[in-house]
Design a protein around this motif. Structure first.
Motif, PDB file in Angstrom:
ATOM      1  N   VAL A 111       0.866  -1.175   0.000  1.00  0.00           N
ATOM      2  CA  VAL A 111       0.000   0.000   0.000  1.00  0.00           C
ATOM      3  C   VAL A 111       0.906   1.228   0.000  1.00  0.00           C
ATOM      4  O   VAL A 111       1.835   1.328   0.805  1.00  0.00           O
ATOM      5  N   LEU A 112       0.635   2.163  -0.917  1.00  0.00           N
ATOM      6  CA  LEU A 112       1.378   3.420  -0.966  1.00  0.00           C
ATOM      7  C   LEU A 112       0.704   4.416  -0.029  1.00  0.00           C
ATOM      8  O   LEU A 112      -0.447   4.800  -0.247  1.00  0.00           O
ATOM      9  N   ASP A 113       1.421   4.839   1.021  1.00  0.00           N
ATOM     10  CA  ASP A 113       0.825   5.808   1.927  1.00  0.00           C
ATOM     11  C   ASP A 113       0.920   7.206   1.309  1.00  0.00           C
ATOM     12  O   ASP A 113       1.565   7.392   0.273  1.00  0.00           O
ATOM     13  N   PRO A 114       0.270   8.216   1.886  1.00  0.00           N
ATOM     14  CA  PRO A 114       0.276   9.553   1.283  1.00  0.00           C
ATOM     15  C   PRO A 114       1.665  10.135   1.086  1.00  0.00           C
ATOM     16  O   PRO A 114       1.874  10.979   0.216  1.00  0.00           O
ATOM     17  N   GLY A 115       2.629   9.684   1.896  1.00  0.00           N
ATOM     18  CA  GLY A 115       4.004  10.153   1.742  1.00  0.00           C
ATOM     19  C   GLY A 115       4.763   9.432   0.650  1.00  0.00           C
ATOM     20  O   GLY A 115       5.926   9.732   0.390  1.00  0.00           O
ATOM     21  N   GLY A 116       4.120   8.435   0.004  1.00  0.00           N
ATOM     22  CA  GLY A 116       4.761   7.707  -1.073  1.00  0.00           C
ATOM     23  C   GLY A 116       5.584   6.526  -0.625  1.00  0.00           C
ATOM     24  O   GLY A 116       6.325   5.945  -1.420  1.00  0.00           O
ATOM     25  N   VAL A 117       5.460   6.135   0.645  1.00  0.00           N
ATOM     26  CA  VAL A 117       6.226   4.995   1.155  1.00  0.00           C
ATOM     27  C   VAL A 117       5.426   3.709   0.937  1.00  0.00           C
ATOM     28  O   VAL A 117       4.292   3.604   1.400  1.00  0.00           O
ATOM     29  N   PRO A 118       5.991   2.718   0.235  1.00  0.00           N
ATOM     30  CA  PRO A 118       5.298   1.438   0.057  1.00  0.00           C
ATOM     31  C   PRO A 118       5.320   0.632   1.361  1.00  0.00           C
ATOM     32  O   PRO A 118       6.387   0.356   1.899  1.00  0.00           O
ATOM     33  N   ARG A 119       4.134   0.268   1.850  1.00  0.00           N
ATOM     34  CA  ARG A 119       4.021  -0.509   3.083  1.00  0.00           C
ATOM     35  C   ARG A 119       3.603  -1.939   2.753  1.00  0.00           C
ATOM     36  O   ARG A 119       2.545  -2.150   2.151  1.00  0.00           O
ATOM     37  N   PRO A 120       4.412  -2.933   3.119  1.00  0.00           N
ATOM     38  CA  PRO A 120       4.027  -4.323   2.846  1.00  0.00           C
ATOM     39  C   PRO A 120       2.825  -4.714   3.689  1.00  0.00           C
ATOM     40  O   PRO A 120       2.755  -4.385   4.878  1.00  0.00           O
TER      41      PRO A 120
END
Length: 228
Positions: free
Chosen positions: A206-215
């Motif tokens: 999931v791409l959070d609003p900051g652009g960090v991909p979270r597994p």
């Protein structure tokens, strides 16, 4: 050719307003930051339509000489016009670090548009060692398809969670190409989609609003541990 200034003045082609623009830097695979070389003598043009090839430019790393493709610089004017910022024809990158100064191979970029989501995914893929990321020849049923040697990727910037069908279609595409796959979504995944992805071994992020991909599943956690 000398290094151009990092910040240039950009005139809006629609309303004439002037803006100060600094090109963003991106991480080369060697760890050094690179940025497009701006052309202060050039003229900004209005973006009226988009094609994939025109949205990417080649930027060469001054530290190691590697050329990578990154998003073409753009600027949003307060009048609502999106401007294509002029870059030097040679598109030569510049680096502010010595080759031995290592930085993370991927950086987060805030996700406000579908294009930002693609950029965030590309940055993450580069952190996994995939340099030649391009638009996939086979377009997915939803979202945007990316590909690199040995891997196919789906980026879903829509507001609804990805479905089990989306996951299965990506997996089937990867099987047909004898490649691995992974999925990036802004809105997450339906419960059935997550269960099916776990059974098929498809990493979900999931791409959070900051652009960090979270597994969000075990295959993604395992893959994330290998990211640079």
């Amino acid at each position: 050719m000398g290094v151009m200034p990092e910040t240039i003045s950009v005139c809006c082609a629609a309303c004439g307003r002037r803006h100060r623009y600094t090109a963003p830097s991106y991480p080369c695979a060697c760890g050094a930051p690179v940025a497009p070389e701006l052309d202060p003598r050039g003229t900004a043009t209005e973006v009226t339509h988009r094609t994939w090839d025109e949205e990417w430019i080649g930027v060469r790393c001054a530290a190691c000489g590697t050329e990578s493709r990154w998003p073409r610089p753009e600027l949003g004017c307060s009048c609502g016009t999106v401007l294509c910022v002029p870059v030097d024809g040679a598109a030569t990158g510049r680096s502010g670090r010595a080759p031995g100064s290592r930085v993370p191979a991927h950086r987060a970029v805030p996700v406000r548009t579908a294009r930002d989501a693609v950029t965030a995914a590309v940055l993450y893929l580069r952190g996994l060692g995939h340099r030649d990321v391009r638009r996939a020849e086979q377009r997915p049923m939803s979202g945007i398809g990316l590909a690199a040697p040995g891997i196919v990727v789906q980026v879903d910037p829509t507001v609804g969670p990805a479905s089990v069908r989306d996951v299965e279609c990506l997996w089937l595409t990867a099987m047909a190409e004898s490649a691995d796959c992974l999925y990036f979504s802004l809105a997450g995944y339906a419960e059935e989609a997550r269960a099916r992805a776990g059974a098929l071994g498809v990493p979900l992020f999931v791409l959070d609003p900051g652009g960090v991909p979270r597994p969000v599943n075990a295959p993604a956690v395992a893959l994330d541990a290998t990211a640079g």
